[in-house]
Design an enzyme around this catalytic site. Structure first.
Site, PDB file in Angstrom:
ATOM      1  N   CYS A 151       0.977  -1.238   0.036  1.00 37.00           N
ATOM      2  CA  CYS A 151      -0.028   0.110  -0.114  1.00 37.00           C
ATOM      3  C   CYS A 151       0.931   1.384   0.047  1.00 37.00           C
ATOM      4  O   CYS A 151       1.820   1.305   0.652  1.00 37.00           O
ATOM      5  CB  CYS A 151      -1.046   0.179   1.199  1.00 37.00           C
ATOM      6  SG  CYS A 151      -2.195  -1.170   1.282  1.00 37.00           S
ATOM      7  N   ARG A 166       4.294  -0.719  -4.309  1.00 34.63           N
ATOM      8  CA  ARG A 166       3.886  -1.132  -2.999  1.00 34.63           C
ATOM      9  C   ARG A 166       2.673  -1.777  -3.106  1.00 34.63           C
ATOM     10  O   ARG A 166       2.157  -2.346  -2.113  1.00 34.63           O
ATOM     11  CB  ARG A 166       3.827   0.200  -2.230  1.00 34.63           C
ATOM     12  CG  ARG A 166       5.154   0.904  -2.101  1.00 34.63           C
ATOM     13  CD  ARG A 166       4.927   1.829  -1.222  1.00 34.63           C
ATOM     14  NE  ARG A 166       4.447   1.888   0.043  1.00 34.63           N
ATOM     15  CZ  ARG A 166       5.645   1.538   1.240  1.00 34.63           C
ATOM     16  NH1 ARG A 166       6.661   1.684   0.623  1.00 34.63           N
ATOM     17  NH2 ARG A 166       5.297   1.419   2.103  1.00 34.63           N
ATOM     18  N   TRP A 213      -2.601  -2.887  -1.704  1.00 38.58           N
ATOM     19  CA  TRP A 213      -2.179  -4.268  -1.767  1.00 38.58           C
ATOM     20  C   TRP A 213      -3.117  -4.875  -0.652  1.00 38.58           C
ATOM     21  O   TRP A 213      -2.860  -4.535   0.563  1.00 38.58           O
ATOM     22  CB  TRP A 213      -0.727  -4.675  -1.567  1.00 38.58           C
ATOM     23  CG  TRP A 213      -0.278  -5.984  -1.631  1.00 38.58           C
ATOM     24  CD1 TRP A 213       0.331  -6.396  -2.641  1.00 38.58           C
ATOM     25  CD2 TRP A 213      -0.278  -6.829  -0.683  1.00 38.58           C
ATOM     26  NE1 TRP A 213       0.584  -7.986  -2.473  1.00 38.58           N
ATOM     27  CE2 TRP A 213       0.219  -7.878  -1.246  1.00 38.58           C
ATOM     28  CE3 TRP A 213      -0.674  -6.960   0.760  1.00 38.58           C
ATOM     29  CZ2 TRP A 213       0.268  -9.201  -0.607  1.00 38.58           C
ATOM     30  CZ3 TRP A 213      -0.457  -8.296   1.468  1.00 38.58           C
ATOM     31  CH2 TRP A 213      -0.049  -9.141   0.887  1.00 38.58           C
ATOM     32  N   ASN A 252      -1.865   2.663   5.237  1.00 39.81           N
ATOM     33  CA  ASN A 252      -0.929   1.580   5.095  1.00 39.81           C
ATOM     34  C   ASN A 252      -0.704   0.828   6.177  1.00 39.81           C
ATOM     35  O   ASN A 252      -0.206   1.455   7.433  1.00 39.81           O
ATOM     36  CB  ASN A 252       0.271   2.166   4.310  1.00 39.81           C
ATOM     37  CG  ASN A 252       1.411   1.039   4.412  1.00 39.81           C
ATOM     38  OD1 ASN A 252       2.513   1.371   4.387  1.00 39.81           O
ATOM     39  ND2 ASN A 252       0.969  -0.322   4.421  1.00 39.81           N
ATOM     40  N   GLY A 253      -1.388  -0.116   6.617  1.00 32.74           N
ATOM     41  CA  GLY A 253      -0.889  -0.993   7.754  1.00 32.74           C
ATOM     42  C   GLY A 253      -2.148  -1.980   8.048  1.00 32.74           C
ATOM     43  O   GLY A 253      -2.794  -2.338   7.244  1.00 32.74           O
ATOM     44  N   GLU A 267      17.402 -18.293  -5.708  1.00 26.46           N
ATOM     45  CA  GLU A 267      17.037 -16.991  -6.014  1.00 26.46           C
ATOM     46  C   GLU A 267      16.818 -17.077  -7.374  1.00 26.46           C
ATOM     47  O   GLU A 267      15.927 -16.328  -7.763  1.00 26.46           O
ATOM     48  CB  GLU A 267      18.184 -16.099  -6.118  1.00 26.46           C
ATOM     49  CG  GLU A 267      18.144 -14.767  -6.553  1.00 26.46           C
ATOM     50  CD  GLU A 267      17.059 -13.747  -5.838  1.00 26.46           C
ATOM     51  OE1 GLU A 267      16.653 -14.326  -4.616  1.00 26.46           O
ATOM     52  OE2 GLU A 267      16.873 -12.995  -6.380  1.00 26.46           O
ATOM     53  N   LYS A 290      13.036 -15.710  -8.658  1.00 26.81           N
ATOM     54  CA  LYS A 290      12.879 -14.905  -9.748  1.00 26.81           C
ATOM     55  C   LYS A 290      12.115 -15.291 -10.759  1.00 26.81           C
ATOM     56  O   LYS A 290      11.084 -14.578 -11.430  1.00 26.81           O
ATOM     57  CB  LYS A 290      14.180 -14.551 -10.452  1.00 26.81           C
ATOM     58  CG  LYS A 290      15.220 -13.552  -9.712  1.00 26.81           C
ATOM     59  CD  LYS A 290      14.760 -11.962  -9.740  1.00 26.81           C
ATOM     60  CE  LYS A 290      14.052 -12.157  -8.419  1.00 26.81           C
ATOM     61  NZ  LYS A 290      14.531 -11.549  -7.120  1.00 26.81           N
ATOM     62  N   GLU A 322       8.326 -15.653  -9.398  1.00 19.75           N
ATOM     63  CA  GLU A 322       7.624 -14.175  -9.075  1.00 19.75           C
ATOM     64  C   GLU A 322       7.178 -13.527 -10.604  1.00 19.75           C
ATOM     65  O   GLU A 322       6.183 -13.138 -10.761  1.00 19.75           O
ATOM     66  CB  GLU A 322       8.800 -13.233  -8.789  1.00 19.75           C
ATOM     67  CG  GLU A 322       8.952 -13.325  -7.339  1.00 19.75           C
ATOM     68  CD  GLU A 322      10.258 -12.551  -6.896  1.00 19.75           C
ATOM     69  OE1 GLU A 322       9.860 -11.575  -5.766  1.00 19.75           O
ATOM     70  OE2 GLU A 322      11.094 -12.298  -7.357  1.00 19.75           O
ATOM     71  N   HIS A 350      17.068 -36.894  -3.381  1.00 22.46           N
ATOM     72  CA  HIS A 350      16.143 -36.986  -1.866  1.00 22.46           C
ATOM     73  C   HIS A 350      14.611 -36.522  -2.058  1.00 22.46           C
ATOM     74  O   HIS A 350      14.046 -36.256  -1.250  1.00 22.46           O
ATOM     75  CB  HIS A 350      16.928 -36.519  -0.821  1.00 22.46           C
ATOM     76  CG  HIS A 350      18.214 -37.102  -0.455  1.00 22.46           C
ATOM     77  ND1 HIS A 350      18.643 -38.254  -0.265  1.00 22.46           N
ATOM     78  CD2 HIS A 350      19.431 -36.283  -0.623  1.00 22.46           C
ATOM     79  CE1 HIS A 350      19.723 -38.486  -0.022  1.00 22.46           C
ATOM     80  NE2 HIS A 350      20.380 -37.259  -0.196  1.00 22.46           N
ATOM     81  N   LYS A 401       6.316  -4.791  -3.394  1.00 27.26           N
ATOM     82  CA  LYS A 401       7.992  -4.722  -3.334  1.00 27.26           C
ATOM     83  C   LYS A 401       8.333  -4.489  -1.639  1.00 27.26           C
ATOM     84  O   LYS A 401       9.200  -4.954  -1.082  1.00 27.26           O
ATOM     85  CB  LYS A 401       8.465  -3.611  -3.979  1.00 27.26           C
ATOM     86  CG  LYS A 401       9.845  -3.335  -3.851  1.00 27.26           C
ATOM     87  CD  LYS A 401      10.406  -2.757  -4.956  1.00 27.26           C
ATOM     88  CE  LYS A 401      12.022  -3.067  -5.007  1.00 27.26           C
ATOM     89  NZ  LYS A 401      12.281  -4.476  -5.474  1.00 27.26           N
TER      90      LYS A 401
END
Ligand code: G6P
Length: 596
Positions: free
Chosen positions: A2, A27, A71, A97-98, A469, A473, A476, A492, A591
């Site tokens: 947000c 955001r 968001w 925001n929160g 990573e 990527k 995402e 395994h 983000k």
């Protein structure tokens, strides 16, 4: 997570708010909205991106207002749940925001008292409480309201009877105030205001401000204080695409320059003011706790490996959200927190509890003035400039660069390793540039991967975190299911998934693990799975063993994660491009994750 904005001045607020919001879309982008004071309060909000709201909205006359990009947490992304939110009379508008933890109890009481609600959000209780508390002064009503709520917030509030002010407050979510001549701004983050001003007040916890055209009055814990004004280094150009198709590719391409510029920082880091870092050289050998989330956690895994291998220190690493629920803790000598934004709620919660326990905290972050830096004893900045694309790229390699800087600062690092690292860093910018310039092979691998639904990434040692990573990527931004695993762990479990439909990306390191990885490739091939190998240029022997090869420049193995990371960023980018995905703003992600 947000974005909140506000403007009060002499320009038309609508355009100003929408431009600022567009810079905060990283955001959250489930919906967006603005409220403008034009004698009354006019609100525009919808489940659209900011550009669409700007294109379709009717013109609003007014030179002050607030805005929000969402968001979704409490209440699904729909028009009613989009911010701003009103009270019953529509005299008050609030953006937030929160998270308000006690919103259900408050809502039940307000409903019983005759209030009617028009959304499912926790935020709406704030506007109704302000309505209840209002006795002719908005700031007092907001203050009284904040005493009734439990949770985290960055809020901006307007009232139709007080057309000359914005009231803003922060607790647990970031908020900055930008200062101009006869005009002022408020925003969740610096890029929102860079086009207008570089003079900023970074609001602290439990602060409330009244912003007018003439200035700012600030209170902390109810007591008025004089604001500390800072000049930000970032420029508006840094936060723009500058002709690149996406922020992500722009940010990938910036990496050689960021590493080149940092080489002087690395040289300096062994210098006269070692600060907390001297703990890394102290006796008896100190123990280190590393905490991070997401991509920053992968940088932390590499840091753990390097600190253990090169400095011989014992390092304990945890994902911050997991650490926060552990009952029994070992108390280490130094906590290192890695966070690009410096606002990730889980990392901040961990920092607050470690501070209470008295642990020394060092933060590696990219954002000047962020909350994490204010909780830390010492901050090392990654100096990557604003990162706008949701998928972290340049901030990751910049975090690694700082970690190498920490190693070089320790007298525990032996001469040979010091020479190996400094020598490798000299060539690193041009090595990375080579990968970016010769991206055709990677692009063609991206086109190839775009046709699959599952991909496995494997690596070992220093490059195991890079496999994690690379998988992160890819999932995402291309929405392909991807899993990273340690090369030795394939047999395994993940081996059961292999077939012609599941390509495996194998990251080879020029170290003791090389032969073992060749065997792993053979095991994969006999199960019929296609293999893409990422390998140092000299290893041409593997060309016949695998389906596709991405050759990266031959470098000192200790810095190979930097190059492999860039190659995998490009691989994810070109795969997502081929699939037509919204690369900079992947669905459901944000983000800066400011909720737990
Ligand atoms: C979000 C971002 C990731 C980032 C993670 C941790 O999930 O989308 O790119 O790695 O948060 O964020 P931080 O700012 O603490 O590094």
């Amino acid at each position: 997570m947000c974005g909140v904005v506000g403007y009060i001045g002499h320009r038309q607020a609508q355009a100003n708010l929408l431009e600022s919001l567009a810079r905060l879309e990283y955001r959250g982008y489930d919906s967006c909205g603005i409220a403008v004071l034009d004698g009354s309060i006019r609100v525009l909000k919808d489940v659209v991106r900011v550009a669409d709201l700007a294109a379709t909205s009717e013109p609003l006359e007014g030179t002050s207002g607030i805005g929000h990009t969402r968001w979704a947490t409490c209440g699904e992304p729909n028009q009613a749940n989009a911010h701003p939110h009103y009270d019953c009379t529509r005299n008050i508008a609030v953006v937030h925001n929160g998270t308000i933890n006690n919103h259900q109890q408050i809502k039940a009481r307000l409903l019983a008292g005759g209030h009617t609600f028009s959304s499912d959000t926790d935020t709406e209780v704030i506007s109704h409480l302000i309505e209840e508390n209002y006795q002719g002064d908005l700031a007092s009503a907001v203050r009284a309201t904040l005493n009734q709520i439990d949770g985290s917030y960055a809020i901006a509030v307007i009232h139709h009877k007080e057309q000359d002010k914005l009231v803003v407050a922060r607790c647990g979510s970031p908020l900055i105030i930008g200062l101009g001549e006869g005009e002022n701004w408020v925003a969740s983050d610096v890029p929102a205001i860079l086009d207008y001003t570089k003079k900023v007040i970074f609001m602290e916890e439990n602060e409330l401000a009244v912003i007018t055209r003439q200035g700012v009055r600030l209170w902390r814990d109810g007591r008025e204080i004089s604001p500390e004004i800072k000049e930000v280094e970032w420029t508006a150009i840094q936060a723009q695409k500058g002709g690149h198709e996406h922020f992500m590719i722009k940010e990938i391409r910036e990496q050689p320059r960021i590493i080149r510029e940092s080489n002087s920082v690395l040289a300096h880091s062994g210098g006269s003011d070692p600060g907390l870092i001297e703990i890394l050289s102290s006796n008896p050998p100190p123990t280190i706790l590393l905490l991070a989330c997401g991509t920053s956690y992968h940088a932390g895994l590499i840091a753990k490996y390097l600190i253990q291998e090169l400095l011989g220190l014992s390092v304990h690493i945890e994902i911050a959200s997991e650490f926060n629920y552990q009952r029994h803790r070992i108390s280490e000598d130094l906590g290192i927190i890695i966070t690009q934004s410096g606002e990730t709620a889980d990392a901040l919660i961990a920092m607050r509890s470690l501070r209470k326990e008295g642990m020394k905290l060092l933060v590696i972050t990219n954002v000047p003035g962020c909350s994490a830096s204010r909780l830390a004893d010492e901050t090392w900045y990654t100096r990557a400039g604003p990162e706008i694309s949701v998928a972290a790229t340049k901030s990751f390699t910049a975090q690694l660069k700082v970690i190498y800087g920490l190693l070089l600062s320790s007298s525990r690092l032996d001469r040979r390793d010091r020479d190996r690292l400094t020598g490798a860093f000299r060539h690193l910018p041009s090595n990375i540039q080579q990968i970016i310039d010769n991206h055709q092979d990677i692009q063609s691998c991206g086109k190839y991967l775009a046709g699959y639904n599952n991909v496995i990434f494997i690596g070992r040692g220093l490059n195991y975190p890079i496999a994690l990573e690379g998988a992160l990527k890819l999932k995402e931004i291309s929405y392909i299911h991807a899993e990273g695993c340690a090369g030795g762990e394939l047999k395994h479990g993940p081996l059961a998934l292999l077939s012609a439909e599941t390509p495996v990306v194998v990251i080879l390191s020029r170290d003791a693990t090389y032969e073992a990885m060749l065997n792993t490739i053979r095991e994969i091939k006999v199960r019929g799975a296609p293999v893409i190998a990422i390998t140092p240029a000299r290893e041409s022997d593997i060309d016949n063993l695998v389906d596709r090869v991405i050759h990266i420049p031959e470098v000192e193995n200790l810095v190979s994660p930097m190059l492999n990371a860039v190659a995998l960023q490009l691989l994810a980018y070109y795969t997502a491009l081929e699939r037509g995905c919204p690369i900079d703003m992947p669905r459901n992600l944000a983000k800066s994750v400011t909720v737990e």
